[in-house]
Design an enzyme around this catalytic site. Structure first.
Site, PDB file in Angstrom:
ATOM      1  N   ASP A 172      46.295  54.864-113.858  1.00  0.00           N
ATOM      2  CA  ASP A 172      46.381  56.126-113.125  1.00  0.00           C
ATOM      3  C   ASP A 172      46.843  55.923-111.678  1.00  0.00           C
ATOM      4  O   ASP A 172      46.449  54.959-111.030  1.00  0.00           O
ATOM      5  CB  ASP A 172      44.982  56.774-113.147  1.00  0.00           C
ATOM      6  CG  ASP A 172      45.005  58.224-112.713  1.00  0.00           C
ATOM      7  OD1 ASP A 172      46.106  58.781-112.590  1.00  0.00           O
ATOM      8  OD2 ASP A 172      43.913  58.779-112.508  1.00  0.00           O
ATOM      9  N   GLU A 198      53.690  59.686-116.964  1.00  0.00           N
ATOM     10  CA  GLU A 198      53.380  60.915-116.227  1.00  0.00           C
ATOM     11  C   GLU A 198      53.907  60.808-114.803  1.00  0.00           C
ATOM     12  O   GLU A 198      53.812  59.759-114.171  1.00  0.00           O
ATOM     13  CB  GLU A 198      51.864  61.158-116.201  1.00  0.00           C
ATOM     14  CG  GLU A 198      51.491  62.304-115.256  1.00  0.00           C
ATOM     15  CD  GLU A 198      50.121  62.907-115.502  1.00  0.00           C
ATOM     16  OE1 GLU A 198      49.808  63.210-116.676  1.00  0.00           O
ATOM     17  OE2 GLU A 198      49.369  63.083-114.536  1.00  0.00           O
TER      18      GLU A 198
END
Ligand code: ZN
Length: 479
Positions: A150, A259
């Site tokens: 992340d 992402e």
């Protein structure tokens, strides 16, 4: 030696061979019956007349199990549908997450940490994925789940996360954005825009100026000259950087969902800029599953949305229309505890969005400690206040130290009420890194939680279930 078998973990192989997890004394071990068909590192034993091979939950053994038992290994994110990031800060929350998520049509991301979180907790991507593997095996969760590297801001970290086996990479473009152009004078924009090479400008102008970009919602977007210059100056470097990170992902064997995160900036992402980033990336062949724009209002850690709800709905609708038009899903970051906007997200994004929660399981852990060991909780609250000035350097919060409750005036029974107060929530939420610098405190936290895992998991189940309910995510078996 006595085995306390975790029944949900039993995996049957051919010829009545079995794999399961069992507690031996205080420690959970891997057991293979009757012998070591997986070639794990461990030892053969005989327990109550039965041959059992016993192996530790090491990283090497986790790798072998992921290869032999497919559902214990992470998968990429489904391109459609709801997916739900559930970063497990302490490495012991996943069973609670599983009991909530198993009831819903949502793909969980059981392993999800940013570099910041790794630094503050002293963990590695290997450890995070292993922890998820053991939880999934223990609970018998057999549906696809993901592991998200992340908020990665460098090729080096993307490589580390991919090497460890992450199946999702969140490319954080914030360091390559140029928000200084948000408020620039036209003359400054013109001057800097002119410095960009000719062929690029020509292509961009012919592609974007005096054009209408129709969205599925019926609305269309257009660029003025100023808007286009600004967008190019703001995002050109970021687009290039995203492409370089995407290429690194391509060097790895596993399929990786990519992402794009442009949310960690002060200014809301304009619809035009969002569409520009998406189109430009797609034209360069960057395949991404989700984009996290910066929405209007504030998504701060651990507390509800701050801002105008009607304005948020309008903003979200346009971003959702862009995502639908260009065929990916929106990602909502810092999505835990945003109960006032969840109904809007569920309504506008339907059953097609990604949402990330992370620290909320740490707050639930602290709530469990407040209920089970008030003395330790009082020490934690005191230490969190002391650490606040340092901790707020890592996270953007508007809480001030004065917002902390004077807990000396509270009875032990009243301590859990603190978790309804935004000020105390944020002070506790961001303090974990500083608290864990004290090894005694870290040990005490883990020991209270491991003694009370069932209450911790029950509380987590309830809290995450409330998220799904408010987001109106479909239950399993529902159409
Ligand atoms: Zn983010």
């Amino acid at each position: 030696m006595k085995l306390e078998v975790s029944k949900s973990s039993i995996v049957q192989f051919e010829n009545r061979r079995q794999l399961y997890l069992a507690k031996i004394g205080h420690e959970q071990m891997i057991c293979l019956q009757p012998d070591n068909i997986l070639k794990l590192a461990g030892e053969q034993h005989e327990i109550e007349g039965q041959p059992v091979f016993i192996a530790p939950k090491s990283h090497e053994n986790a790798e072998i199990i992921r290869n032999a038992v497919p559902w214990t290994a992470p998968s990429p994110l489904n391109s459609g549908g709801v997916s739900f990031g559930l970063g497990d800060r302490l490495g012991i929350a996943a069973p609670g997450h599983i009991s909530a998520v198993k009831n819903y049509q949502a793909q969980p991301v059981f392993a999800q940490q940013s570099v910041r979180e790794l630094d503050l907790t002293g963990r590695s991507y290997e450890e995070i994925i292993d922890a998820a593997t053991w939880s999934v095996l223990q609970e018998g969760y057999r549906l696809p789940w993901s592991a998200d590297g992340d908020h990665l801001k460098s090729g080096e970290w993307v490589r580390k996360a991919c090497e460890a086996g992450c199946t999702m990479i969140t490319a954080d473009l914030s360091d390559t954005l140029h928000p200084e152009y948000e408020r620039s004078l036209v003359s400054v924009l013109q001057e800097d825009y002119k410095k960009i090479d000719d062929s690029y400008r020509k292509r961009i102008e012919s592609e974007y100026l005096s054009k209408q970009f129709a969205l599925v919602s019926g609305r269309s977007l257009t660029f003025t000259e100023k808007e286009l210059m600004k967008t190019v100056l703001l995002y050109r470097d970021a687009i290039e950087f995203a492409e370089s990170l995407f290429q690194i992902c391509g060097e790895f064997e596993q399929k990786i969902s990519f992402e794009i995160s442009i949310d960690e900036t002060l200014y809301p992402t304009s619809p035009e800029a969002h569409m520009f980033v998406a189109r430009e990336l797609q034209s360069r062949g960057v395949e991404f599953t989700s984009i996290a724009p910066r929405f209007v209002g504030e998504f701060q850690k651990g507390i509800d949305y701050i801002g105008d709800l009607a304005q948020f709905e309008k903003d979200l609708s346009v971003h959702q229309a862009i995502a639908e038009t260009y065929n990916y899903k929106l990602s909502v970051h810092s999505g835990s505890d945003k109960f006032s906007v969840f109904p809007a997200i569920g309504k506008i994004c339907g059953n097609d969005f990604h949402i990330k929660t992370s620290g909320t399981n740490w707050l639930v852990a602290l709530k469990t400690i407040a209920a089970q060991n008030p003395v330790l909780f009082r020490q934690i609250h005191f230490a969190a206040k002391k650490a606040f000035e340092t901790a707020r350097g890592y996270y953007y919060v508007t809480t001030e130290l004065d917002d902390a409750t004077d807990i000396d005036s509270l009875t032990d029974e009243e301590l859990t009420n603190l978790f309804d107060k935004p000020g105390d929530r944020q002070i506790l939420h961001i303090s974990y890194g500083e608290l864990f610098k004290n090894p005694e405190m870290k040990d005490s936290v883990f020991s209270v939680l491991t003694d009370n895992l069932d209450s911790y998991w029950a509380e987590l189940n309830l809290h995450i279930d409330n998220h799904f309910t408010a987001l109106n995510v479909r239950k399993r078996g529902e159409n």
